[in-house]
Design a protein around this motif. Structure first.
Motif, PDB file in Angstrom:
ATOM      1  N   ARG A  95     -11.256   5.690  -6.042  1.00 42.12           N
ATOM      2  CA  ARG A  95     -10.296   6.106  -4.767  1.00 42.12           C
ATOM      3  C   ARG A  95     -11.320   7.497  -4.945  1.00 42.12           C
ATOM      4  N   LEU A  96     -11.794   8.300  -4.217  1.00 40.18           N
ATOM      5  CA  LEU A  96     -11.914   9.715  -4.029  1.00 40.18           C
ATOM      6  C   LEU A  96     -10.618   9.989  -3.333  1.00 40.18           C
ATOM      7  N   GLY A  97     -10.475  10.952  -3.901  1.00 39.23           N
ATOM      8  CA  GLY A  97      -8.676  11.898  -3.588  1.00 39.23           C
ATOM      9  C   GLY A  97      -7.898  11.015  -3.649  1.00 39.23           C
ATOM     10  N   CYS A  98      -7.467   9.758  -4.746  1.00 43.13           N
ATOM     11  CA  CYS A  98      -6.462   9.163  -5.734  1.00 43.13           C
ATOM     12  C   CYS A  98      -5.976   9.386  -6.351  1.00 43.13           C
ATOM     13  N   ARG A  99      -6.938  10.719  -7.378  1.00 47.04           N
ATOM     14  CA  ARG A  99      -6.259  10.293  -9.103  1.00 47.04           C
ATOM     15  C   ARG A  99      -4.873  10.981  -8.441  1.00 47.04           C
ATOM     16  N   GLN A 100      -4.170  10.934  -9.281  1.00 43.84           N
ATOM     17  CA  GLN A 100      -2.284  11.507  -9.706  1.00 43.84           C
ATOM     18  C   GLN A 100      -2.424  12.677 -10.185  1.00 43.84           C
ATOM     19  N   GLY A 137      -2.018  15.179  -8.435  1.00 39.67           N
ATOM     20  CA  GLY A 137      -2.949  16.341  -7.585  1.00 39.67           C
ATOM     21  C   GLY A 137      -4.469  16.136  -7.965  1.00 39.67           C
ATOM     22  N   GLN A 138      -4.163  16.157  -9.179  1.00 35.24           N
ATOM     23  CA  GLN A 138      -6.139  15.710  -9.638  1.00 35.24           C
ATOM     24  C   GLN A 138      -7.393  14.904  -7.970  1.00 35.24           C
ATOM     25  N   GLY A 139      -6.159  14.425  -7.479  1.00 39.46           N
ATOM     26  CA  GLY A 139      -7.098  14.106  -6.465  1.00 39.46           C
ATOM     27  C   GLY A 139      -8.185  15.035  -5.535  1.00 39.46           C
ATOM     28  N   ILE A 140      -7.119  16.055  -5.662  1.00 39.72           N
ATOM     29  CA  ILE A 140      -8.076  16.786  -4.497  1.00 39.72           C
ATOM     30  C   ILE A 140      -8.495  17.548  -5.535  1.00 39.72           C
ATOM     31  N   GLU A 141      -8.306  17.750  -6.336  1.00 38.49           N
ATOM     32  CA  GLU A 141      -9.437  18.458  -6.984  1.00 38.49           C
ATOM     33  C   GLU A 141     -10.681  18.085  -7.256  1.00 38.49           C
ATOM     34  N   ASP A 142     -10.406  16.700  -7.324  1.00 43.92           N
ATOM     35  CA  ASP A 142     -12.107  15.907  -7.469  1.00 43.92           C
ATOM     36  C   ASP A 142     -12.395  15.977  -5.938  1.00 43.92           C
ATOM     37  N   TYR A 186       0.814  -1.289   0.080  1.00 42.41           N
ATOM     38  CA  TYR A 186       0.017   0.082   0.167  1.00 42.41           C
ATOM     39  C   TYR A 186       0.828   1.122  -0.365  1.00 42.41           C
ATOM     40  N   SER A 187      -0.010   2.379  -0.220  1.00 43.52           N
ATOM     41  CA  SER A 187       1.148   3.472  -0.389  1.00 43.52           C
ATOM     42  C   SER A 187      -0.106   4.801   0.423  1.00 43.52           C
ATOM     43  N   TRP A 188      -0.603   6.027  -0.065  1.00 41.06           N
ATOM     44  CA  TRP A 188      -0.943   6.758   0.957  1.00 41.06           C
ATOM     45  C   TRP A 188      -2.301   7.488   1.088  1.00 41.06           C
ATOM     46  N   SER A 189      -2.480   6.248  -0.327  1.00 37.55           N
ATOM     47  CA  SER A 189      -4.055   5.606  -0.507  1.00 37.55           C
ATOM     48  C   SER A 189      -5.145   5.963   0.571  1.00 37.55           C
ATOM     49  N   ILE A 190      -4.276   5.063   1.555  1.00 35.38           N
ATOM     50  CA  ILE A 190      -5.182   3.993   2.705  1.00 35.38           C
ATOM     51  C   ILE A 190      -5.315   5.594   3.645  1.00 35.38           C
ATOM     52  N   ASP A 191      -4.700   6.118   3.905  1.00 34.85           N
ATOM     53  CA  ASP A 191      -5.542   7.674   4.701  1.00 34.85           C
ATOM     54  C   ASP A 191      -6.915   8.483   4.054  1.00 34.85           C
TER      55      ASP A 191
END
Ligand code: ATP
Length: 431
Positions: free
Chosen positions: A266-271, A273-278, A197-202
């Protein structure tokens, strides 16, 4: 000329390294795994902070030395409006100390237990602030790994802050992590499934937290580790029957988005910086002005009642009833021979290094990007003298750094923990 007299005879050397003698000790506001958390006041600046102290012997016994050192190192790299930031770190012969921004509004576990229902707009505001903290941590290449209501603290005005970096780690794009860390009910499927796993878990853990704050129960359940693992890996996400009376469709869509097992969806997980835009563009957050949110200019919809303690007051009883040794200022033994120390004690001695934010050159998250150490003591002292009372100046410092004035009304009625009466001399249970 940094030395002034303390307790008539003890000189405090403010020009030397920071130590416990620089602080007055006030009441206990929390209990951690290896010690207490108590309010302290810097004797010279008069600022209030939270002092988290860790009993070295207990920490060694529980094999947590590496975690404490790691937490100390990571905290030095962090400075964000919605994180409980480190201001000082030091040690004496018995304890390691973290001096942190003071959060007098209580943790979200405390508020969950106290309230039968937390309004959707309140949860939305907290999740928006935490979203900003999580995105910042990931930009710093840090995974928190233990996001849950217990590790989210409110300041006196009601802003949410992420704390407890005990199991946080650095990540790199080239390496997946596999060690299981955190609190099981909040762990992502890729953690319990041990597939790397990586940062997506948060973002998943934030989803479990949002679900619990909205519905007063957790989405996954199981009495044993195995049952819980199965539930996290396979159970469909059910919402309570009355979910629609507690939360809008948009809110449920955010929770579903964060609790998406497929990481690429998963919401927030697009690479990139697009995740936070979502997240920013999600209809649930339409009412959030992200710029004023991040500069702490948005008014929190829930303001903790500062006339009462927002923490379990029984924490200080342990010391008072002599179940636990009270914390006292104690001088370090001179010339401790490092070679004679136990390896773990030596490791703490060498690696839990002193930190003083006022001397730090690291860059601040806050606007104008000034180094953290440029936060002037005098401007904070002005805040204290204007109100003529002791206030949680960490909060004031945050607001003034963020460029927003400190509303005098909001601090006029604040609950200020009274100093602890001096504890009776410690008597060990066997004596
Ligand atoms: N900065 C702070 N301001 C006010 N209270 C705090 C602060 N930090 C922690 N506390 C209180 O102390 C409690 C324990 O703190 P914390 O969770 O950081 O300790 P810990 O040793 O990491 O605990 P554990 O490992 O059991 O989670 C918190 O739940 C909170 O109530």
């Amino acid at each position: 000329m940094g030395a002034v007299l303390c307790c008539l005879s003890e000189p405090v050397d403010y020009d030397g390294e920071v130590n416990l003698f620089h602080f007055d000790l006030h009441r206990a506001v929390g209990k951690g795994a290896f010690g207490k958390v108590r309010v302290v006041e810097h004797k010279r600046s008069k600022k209030l902070y939270a002092l988290k102290y860790i009993d070295k012997a207990r920490c060694i016994k529980q094999k947590a030395v590496a975690n404490v050192i790691q937490e100390r190192r990571l905290l030095e790299e962090i400075d964000h409006p919605f994180v409980v930031n480190l201001r000082y770190a030091f040690q004496d012969d018995e304890n390691c100390f973290f001096v942190l921004d003071l959060m007098l509004g209580g943790d979200l576990r405390f508020h969950l237990e106290r309230k039968r229902h937390i309004k959707e707009e309140v949860v939305r505001f907290w999740i928006a602030e935490l979203t900003s903290a999580v995105e910042y941590l990931h930009r710093q290449r840090i995974i928190h790994r233990d996001i849950k209501p217990d590790n989210i603290l409110l300041d006196a005005m009601g802003h949410a802050h992420l704390t407890d970096f005990n199991v946080a780690i650095h990540y790199s794009e080239r390496r997946m992590h596999s060690s299981v860390a955190g609190s099981m009910a909040y762990m992502a499927p890729e953690v319990v499934g041990r597939k790397g796993y990586s940062w997506s878990i948060d973002w998943w853990s934030l989803g479990v937290t949002a679900y619990e704050l909205l519905f007063h129960k957790r989405p996954f359940d199981g009495r044993t580790a195995e049952l819980m693992t199965n539930s996290i890996l396979k159970d469909p996400i059910h919402f309570p029957k009355d979910a629609s009376s507690r939360c809008s469709d948009a809110g449920i869509s955010v929770v579903r988005g964060l609790l998406e097992r497929n990481i690429s969806h998963r919401l927030g997980c697009r690479q990139n910086g697009q995740g936070i835009e979502d997240i920013h563009r999600h209809p649930w957050f339409t009412s959030i002005d992200w710029d004023s949110l991040e500069s702490k200019e948005s008014q929190p919809p829930f303001v903790p009642d500062m006339k009462q303690a927002n923490f379990d007051v029984s924490h200080e009883l342990d010391e008072f009833l002599m179940v636990e040794k009270p914390l006292t200022h104690s001088k370090r033994k001179a010339n401790a021979d490092l070679d004679k120390l136990k390896p773990e004690m030596r490791q703490l001695e060498e690696q839990f290094t002193v930190y003083d934010f006022s001397r730090s050159k690291r860059m601040s998250y806050y606007p104008h990007n000034q180094p953290v150490g440029t936060q002037s003591e005098s401007s904070d002292r002005t805040a204290v003298s204007q109100t003529n009372t002791l206030v949680p100046t960490a909060t004031i410092a945050e607001r003034s750094l963020a460029g927003s004035p400190v509303p005098p009304d909001s601090i006029a009625h604040m609950y200020i923990p009274p100093p602890m009466p001096p504890p009776p001399a410690h008597v060990s249970p066997s004596s």
